[in-house]
Scaffold this motif. Sequence first.
Motif, mmCIF file in Angstrom:
data_model
loop_
_atom_site.group_PDB
_atom_site.id
_atom_site.type_symbol
_atom_site.label_atom_id
_atom_site.label_comp_id
_atom_site.label_asym_id
_atom_site.label_seq_id
_atom_site.Cartn_x
_atom_site.Cartn_y
_atom_site.Cartn_z
ATOM 1 N N GLU A 183 -43.445 71.972 3.002
ATOM 2 C CA GLU A 183 -43.934 73.236 3.558
ATOM 3 C C GLU A 183 -42.823 74.288 3.551
ATOM 4 O OE1 GLU A 183 -46.593 75.001 7.170
ATOM 5 O OE2 GLU A 183 -45.472 73.162 7.590
ATOM 6 N N ALA A 225 -47.722 71.067 6.561
ATOM 7 C CA ALA A 225 -47.112 69.748 6.778
ATOM 8 C C ALA A 225 -48.068 68.844 7.544
ATOM 9 C CB ALA A 225 -45.792 69.885 7.541
ATOM 10 N N LEU A 236 -41.374 68.793 15.063
ATOM 11 C CA LEU A 236 -42.757 69.152 14.800
ATOM 12 C C LEU A 236 -43.651 68.112 15.438
ATOM 13 C CD1 LEU A 236 -44.878 70.856 13.335
ATOM 14 C CD2 LEU A 236 -44.550 69.403 11.352
ATOM 15 N N SER A 292 -41.326 76.000 9.292
ATOM 16 C CA SER A 292 -42.007 74.739 9.017
ATOM 17 C C SER A 292 -41.835 73.740 10.151
ATOM 18 C CB SER A 292 -41.486 74.134 7.712
ATOM 19 O OG SER A 292 -42.095 72.886 7.476
ATOM 20 N N LYS A 293 -40.605 73.585 10.635
ATOM 21 C CA LYS A 293 -40.346 72.633 11.722
ATOM 22 C C LYS A 293 -40.999 73.068 13.030
ATOM 23 C CE LYS A 293 -36.301 70.308 9.994
ATOM 24 N NZ LYS A 293 -36.734 68.943 9.927
ATOM 25 N N GLN A 319 -42.597 68.379 6.008
ATOM 26 C CA GLN A 319 -41.944 69.600 6.500
ATOM 27 C C GLN A 319 -41.097 70.238 5.407
ATOM 28 O OE1 GLN A 319 -39.848 68.174 9.941
ATOM 29 N NE2 GLN A 319 -41.538 68.637 11.317
#
Length: 108
Positions: free
Chosen positions: A31, A84, A5, A76-77, A28
């Motif tokens: 999230e 995040a 990310l 998320s990533k 992360q």
Amino acid sequence: MKIELDVSIPSVSDVPRQKQAKLVDAAQQFEATMLQELLKPMQHGQSSWGEEEKNDDSASDTMSSFGTESIAKAISKGGGFGIARSVVKQITKEHQQDSERKPSGTKV
């Protein structure tokens, strides 16, 4: 395959890179947990589409749960909804403000 990310963390001279990386990872994970909760209703709804009787297969439920978790982590990533990123920015900002308030000779 690990997706990084790209969270722009403001430069904080007294926060080591390792702690910044841990902060990004924790944000992360937070999230991903939120996204997983948002995706759960879709996971349960999918199994009942077009089926007349309910499937009580626990192995299928477990695999579906792992799939939902993996999807949430990947989203998320990959940048997610920006939760995040917002968490990292807010915590970094608060840390900077705390650092500026402390007298230079004071240990905490």
